[in-house]
Scaffold this active site. Sequence first.
Site, short mmCIF file in Angstrom:
data_model
loop_
_atom_site.label_atom_id
_atom_site.label_comp_id
_atom_site.label_asym_id
_atom_site.label_seq_id
_atom_site.Cartn_x
_atom_site.Cartn_y
_atom_site.Cartn_z
N GLY A 10 -31.37 18.09 -16.77
CA GLY A 10 -30.21 18.89 -16.47
C GLY A 10 -30.09 20.05 -17.20
O GLY A 10 -31.06 20.19 -18.11
N ILE A 37 -29.16 5.88 -14.89
CA ILE A 37 -28.42 5.26 -16.04
C ILE A 37 -27.49 4.25 -15.35
O ILE A 37 -26.96 3.47 -16.04
CB ILE A 37 -27.46 6.24 -16.70
CG1 ILE A 37 -26.53 7.11 -15.91
CG2 ILE A 37 -28.54 7.18 -17.86
CD1 ILE A 37 -25.72 7.87 -16.92
N TRP A 61 -22.93 12.76 -13.19
CA TRP A 61 -22.67 13.23 -11.74
C TRP A 61 -21.56 14.59 -12.02
O TRP A 61 -20.41 14.13 -12.04
CB TRP A 61 -22.44 12.38 -10.86
CG TRP A 61 -22.13 12.96 -9.14
CD1 TRP A 61 -23.60 13.94 -9.05
CD2 TRP A 61 -21.92 12.47 -8.20
NE1 TRP A 61 -23.26 14.01 -7.50
CE2 TRP A 61 -22.20 13.13 -6.96
CE3 TRP A 61 -20.70 11.47 -7.72
CZ2 TRP A 61 -21.62 13.51 -5.95
CZ3 TRP A 61 -20.11 11.55 -6.60
CH2 TRP A 61 -20.69 12.31 -5.49
N TYR A 125 -13.47 12.58 -10.96
CA TYR A 125 -14.58 13.31 -11.91
C TYR A 125 -14.07 13.00 -13.38
O TYR A 125 -14.69 12.39 -14.31
CB TYR A 125 -15.01 14.64 -11.81
CG TYR A 125 -15.93 15.26 -12.98
CD1 TYR A 125 -17.22 14.72 -12.92
CD2 TYR A 125 -15.48 16.21 -13.89
CE1 TYR A 125 -18.12 15.41 -14.02
CE2 TYR A 125 -16.06 16.59 -14.88
CZ TYR A 125 -17.45 16.24 -14.93
OH TYR A 125 -18.20 16.81 -15.91
N LYS A 129 -14.90 10.33 -15.93
CA LYS A 129 -15.43 10.68 -17.28
C LYS A 129 -14.85 10.04 -18.43
O LYS A 129 -15.30 9.44 -19.42
CB LYS A 129 -15.66 12.05 -17.50
CG LYS A 129 -16.74 12.75 -16.58
CD LYS A 129 -17.99 12.62 -16.86
CE LYS A 129 -18.56 13.22 -18.23
NZ LYS A 129 -20.02 12.90 -18.64
N1 LIG Z 1 -21.59 22.10 -16.84
C1 LIG Z 1 -20.38 21.98 -17.62
O1 LIG Z 1 -19.62 22.93 -17.42
C2 LIG Z 1 -19.69 20.81 -18.15
C3 LIG Z 1 -18.52 20.81 -18.37
C4 LIG Z 1 -18.00 19.82 -19.36
C5 LIG Z 1 -18.61 18.68 -19.30
N2 LIG Z 1 -20.06 18.45 -19.05
C6 LIG Z 1 -20.98 17.43 -19.22
O2 LIG Z 1 -22.06 17.88 -19.91
C7 LIG Z 1 -23.20 16.75 -19.83
C8 LIG Z 1 -24.29 17.55 -19.26
O3 LIG Z 1 -24.05 18.01 -18.15
P1 LIG Z 1 -24.96 19.30 -17.08
O4 LIG Z 1 -24.16 20.70 -17.37
O5 LIG Z 1 -26.11 19.58 -18.18
O6 LIG Z 1 -25.12 18.86 -15.99
P2 LIG Z 1 -26.47 18.81 -15.00
O7 LIG Z 1 -27.15 19.98 -15.05
O8 LIG Z 1 -25.83 18.44 -13.59
O9 LIG Z 1 -27.08 17.68 -15.63
C9 LIG Z 1 -26.93 16.38 -15.28
C10 LIG Z 1 -28.28 15.67 -14.99
O10 LIG Z 1 -27.83 14.18 -14.81
C11 LIG Z 1 -28.78 13.82 -13.72
N3 LIG Z 1 -28.30 12.54 -13.24
C12 LIG Z 1 -27.31 12.35 -12.23
N4 LIG Z 1 -27.03 11.11 -12.11
C13 LIG Z 1 -27.84 10.34 -12.71
C14 LIG Z 1 -27.96 8.94 -12.89
N5 LIG Z 1 -27.57 8.07 -12.14
N6 LIG Z 1 -29.01 8.66 -13.71
C15 LIG Z 1 -29.70 9.59 -14.59
N7 LIG Z 1 -29.41 10.99 -14.64
C16 LIG Z 1 -28.49 11.23 -13.63
C17 LIG Z 1 -28.74 14.83 -12.95
O11 LIG Z 1 -29.76 14.58 -12.13
P3 LIG Z 1 -29.79 15.20 -10.52
O12 LIG Z 1 -29.54 16.78 -10.76
O13 LIG Z 1 -31.08 14.99 -9.99
O14 LIG Z 1 -28.64 14.70 -9.91
C18 LIG Z 1 -28.92 16.09 -13.96
O15 LIG Z 1 -30.15 16.22 -13.98
C19 LIG Z 1 -22.46 15.94 -18.61
O16 LIG Z 1 -21.99 14.91 -19.20
C20 LIG Z 1 -21.32 16.77 -18.07
O17 LIG Z 1 -20.12 15.82 -17.67
C21 LIG Z 1 -20.38 19.62 -18.29
#
Ligand SMILES: NC(=O)c1ccc[n+]([C@@H]2O[C@H](COP(=O)([O-])OP(=O)(O)OC[C@H]3O[C@@H](n4cnc5c(N)ncnc54)[C@H](OP(=O)(O)O)[C@@H]3O)[C@@H](O)[C@H]2O)c1
Length: 277
Positions: A10, A37, A61, A125, A129
């Site tokens: 991700g 996970i 997710w 969501y 979380k």
């Molecule tokens: N993006 C934002 O603006 C934002 C804001 C606040 C908090 N966050 C938090 O920041 C963290 C990182 O987010 P990100 O932006 O890097 O999101 P991301 O690009 O969607 O990365 C999340 C990764 O987790 C993988 N994943 C999904 N289900 C899984 C499972 N069951 N087991 C293992 N891996 C799994 C996904 O794989 P697939 O793609 O193959 O499903 C993806 O590669 C997360 O906790 C998110 O909630 C993000």
Amino acid sequence: MKVLITGAGGMVGTALRELCEASGDTVFAYDRGNLDITNAEDVWRRVDNAKPDAVINCAAWTDVDGCEADEKRAFAVNAHGPENLARASREMNATFVTISTDYVFDGTKEGFYTEEDEPNPLSVYGRAKFEGEQRSQETNNTSIVVRTGFIFGRGGKNFLSTIIERARRRESIKAIVDSYGTPTYARDLSQRLRELAELKRGGVFHVTNSGDGASYMEFAREAIKCADLGEPPIEEVLTESLKRPAPRPQNSRLGSILGLAPLPNWRHSVQKFALEI
Ligand SMILES: NC(=O)c1ccc[n+]([C@@H]2O[C@H](COP(=O)([O-])OP(=O)(O)OC[C@H]3O[C@@H](n4cnc5c(N)ncnc54)[C@H](OP(=O)(O)O)[C@@H]3O)[C@@H](O)[C@H]2O)c1
């Protein structure tokens, strides 16, 4: 450090992996294909094999509207997943760091939410979380929970990359004017995640770039300016008009009262991001 990273495919996982490798860490980086996970046994096996100093969970997710339609999967990944990792980390004596979200708040506060504010998530969501935070802390009282928001960086789908791509292709751009958050560069966040893992100080931390925060519109304009893409017309839209399945907080700006050194101003980091891509 020996670091185990989940969700390594991700956006944040990619940045963290690069940072840890550049810092000379021994890195065990697993994307979803290599470690789901939600599978407690596999989690256990991976952590047992690696015997890391720190486990940093970047897996989630993150499809907010998708979560609204599939509560079971949302809680399996975003609540039980971190719990599985917290438990395995406790048993292996590894520091556990997990990422949470500004969407645990309902958005009614004026100003910045701090670690002392009470979460009240609006969406599936956000609830999943928040439960992930609680399960992590109940299972392992040294867990480090990092709340962040409006992340931008390479890899994964994110608002800023989409805006820049569309502006480059001269396609129409829409941006919300009445939702506010604190932009956070995946690389800056990764630096802080690694520092917190080294500090081993359990608790909840708000980690974002510094500055006043921004609406999606301001965020988009800054990116287009930094990427030197001229002045493409951007259509202003109101959150309500998008009729998305999951409710979002209107104001999810995060601030911290825990005295960590501030990360760079988000405008400065958007500039670095524009150069990076
Ligand atoms: N993006 C934002 O603006 C934002 C804001 C606040 C908090 N966050 C938090 O920041 C963290 C990182 O987010 P990100 O932006 O890097 O999101 P991301 O690009 O969607 O990365 C999340 C990764 O987790 C993988 N994943 C999904 N289900 C899984 C499972 N069951 N087991 C293992 N891996 C799994 C996904 O794989 P697939 O793609 O193959 O499903 C993806 O590669 C997360 O906790 C998110 O909630 C993000």
